[in-house]
Design a protein around this motif. Sequence first.
Motif, PDB file in Angstrom:
ATOM      1  N   PRO A  94       7.285  -9.641 -18.179  1.00 20.81           N
ATOM      2  CA  PRO A  94       6.318 -10.193 -19.138  1.00 20.81           C
ATOM      3  C   PRO A  94       5.228 -11.052 -18.486  1.00 20.81           C
ATOM      4  O   PRO A  94       4.228 -11.368 -19.120  1.00 20.81           O
ATOM      5  CB  PRO A  94       7.176 -11.057 -20.078  1.00 20.81           C
ATOM      6  N   TYR A  95       5.427 -11.396 -17.215  1.00 20.02           N
ATOM      7  CA  TYR A  95       4.487 -12.287 -16.527  1.00 20.02           C
ATOM      8  C   TYR A  95       3.617 -11.552 -15.506  1.00 20.02           C
ATOM      9  O   TYR A  95       2.937 -12.184 -14.692  1.00 20.02           O
ATOM     10  CB  TYR A  95       5.268 -13.444 -15.875  1.00 20.02           C
ATOM     11  N   ILE A  96       3.618 -10.213 -15.559  1.00 21.13           N
ATOM     12  CA  ILE A  96       2.750  -9.434 -14.671  1.00 21.13           C
ATOM     13  C   ILE A  96       1.300  -9.824 -14.961  1.00 21.13           C
ATOM     14  O   ILE A  96       0.896  -9.974 -16.104  1.00 21.13           O
ATOM     15  CB  ILE A  96       3.000  -7.922 -14.842  1.00 21.13           C
ATOM     16  N   GLY A 116       0.968 -15.777  -5.255  1.00 15.48           N
ATOM     17  CA  GLY A 116       0.052 -14.696  -5.553  1.00 15.48           C
ATOM     18  C   GLY A 116       0.224 -14.237  -6.988  1.00 15.48           C
ATOM     19  O   GLY A 116       1.031 -14.779  -7.738  1.00 15.48           O
ATOM     20  N   VAL A 117      -0.524 -13.226  -7.346  1.00 19.02           N
ATOM     21  CA  VAL A 117      -0.468 -12.669  -8.696  1.00 19.02           C
ATOM     22  C   VAL A 117       0.614 -11.594  -8.733  1.00 19.02           C
ATOM     23  O   VAL A 117       0.636 -10.692  -7.895  1.00 19.02           O
ATOM     24  CB  VAL A 117      -1.839 -12.085  -9.104  1.00 19.02           C
ATOM     25  N   LEU A 118       1.508 -11.715  -9.698  1.00 14.22           N
ATOM     26  CA  LEU A 118       2.586 -10.744  -9.854  1.00 14.22           C
ATOM     27  C   LEU A 118       1.992  -9.429 -10.334  1.00 14.22           C
ATOM     28  O   LEU A 118       1.330  -9.378 -11.372  1.00 14.22           O
ATOM     29  CB  LEU A 118       3.606 -11.270 -10.868  1.00 14.22           C
ATOM     30  N   ILE A 119       2.210  -8.361  -9.557  1.00 10.91           N
ATOM     31  CA  ILE A 119       1.670  -7.064  -9.974  1.00 10.91           C
ATOM     32  C   ILE A 119       2.765  -6.047 -10.300  1.00 10.91           C
ATOM     33  O   ILE A 119       2.484  -5.054 -10.961  1.00 10.91           O
ATOM     34  CB  ILE A 119       0.662  -6.492  -8.956  1.00 10.91           C
ATOM     35  N   GLU A 120       3.995  -6.333  -9.875  1.00 15.14           N
ATOM     36  CA  GLU A 120       5.088  -5.426 -10.211  1.00 15.14           C
ATOM     37  C   GLU A 120       6.419  -6.146 -10.049  1.00 15.14           C
ATOM     38  O   GLU A 120       6.579  -6.973  -9.155  1.00 15.14           O
ATOM     39  CB  GLU A 120       5.064  -4.193  -9.303  1.00 15.14           C
ATOM     40  N   ALA A 121       7.359  -5.822 -10.926  1.00 13.24           N
ATOM     41  CA  ALA A 121       8.730  -6.329 -10.833  1.00 13.24           C
ATOM     42  C   ALA A 121       9.632  -5.228 -11.347  1.00 13.24           C
ATOM     43  O   ALA A 121       9.647  -4.931 -12.544  1.00 13.24           O
ATOM     44  CB  ALA A 121       8.893  -7.595 -11.658  1.00 13.24           C
ATOM     45  N   GLU A 122      10.345  -4.606 -10.423  1.00 11.48           N
ATOM     46  CA  GLU A 122      11.144  -3.449 -10.802  1.00 11.48           C
ATOM     47  C   GLU A 122      12.363  -3.355  -9.897  1.00 11.48           C
ATOM     48  O   GLU A 122      12.263  -3.607  -8.691  1.00 11.48           O
ATOM     49  CB  GLU A 122      10.291  -2.187 -10.663  1.00 11.48           C
ATOM     50  N   GLY A 123      13.497  -3.006 -10.494  1.00 14.12           N
ATOM     51  CA  GLY A 123      14.718  -2.885  -9.702  1.00 14.12           C
ATOM     52  C   GLY A 123      15.085  -4.219  -9.087  1.00 14.12           C
ATOM     53  O   GLY A 123      15.273  -5.202  -9.793  1.00 14.12           O
ATOM     54  N   ASP A 124      15.128  -4.270  -7.765  1.00 15.29           N
ATOM     55  CA  ASP A 124      15.472  -5.513  -7.085  1.00 15.29           C
ATOM     56  C   ASP A 124      14.326  -6.012  -6.205  1.00 15.29           C
ATOM     57  O   ASP A 124      14.545  -6.739  -5.237  1.00 15.29           O
ATOM     58  CB  ASP A 124      16.754  -5.345  -6.265  1.00 15.29           C
ATOM     59  N   HIS A 125      13.085  -5.602  -6.560  1.00 11.88           N
ATOM     60  CA  HIS A 125      11.903  -6.002  -5.793  1.00 11.88           C
ATOM     61  C   HIS A 125      10.804  -6.512  -6.717  1.00 11.88           C
ATOM     62  O   HIS A 125      10.748  -6.155  -7.884  1.00 11.88           O
ATOM     63  CB  HIS A 125      11.354  -4.816  -4.990  1.00 11.88           C
TER      64      HIS A 125
END
Length: 157
Positions: A94-96, A116-125
Amino acid sequence: MHEKLYERLSELIKPLAASCGLDVWGMEIPASRGGVLRVYVDSPNGVSIDQCATLSRHISVTLDVEDPLPGPYTLEVSSPGLERPFFTVSQLPPYIGQPVALKLQAPMQGRKKWRGVLIEAEGDHLTLDVDGVEHVFAWEDVEKARLVFQEPPASGK
């Protein structure tokens, strides 16, 4: 040991939070005797001071009876706040597009602290855009992660 303690505390605290209309966002467990047990709670409608106080009393009584923590500690119950800490990768999507600060367990490219700016959050990365360069971080390498509050731009008159 730490994971088992976290699981035990979660088993005790999550139902108490739910009874107050709250969800447990995460916990910081004291590293030593006399430390602070921080319980962060949230809800779609936000969190009031009264809800935190009520939950704190419920948790105190339960932990006094169950005694899962060795030795003395201080209990703090609060909302995650504007610069909320993250405890799992699943909390990040939700914070991408928003700024995030990381502290790594070991240096990567000579540094432990990243922002930095969060551009992806998926799996364990998760992936941050740091000054126009994408950097991928394994969640297991992250010691701490938090949202960085940005003041909304002033409306021009």
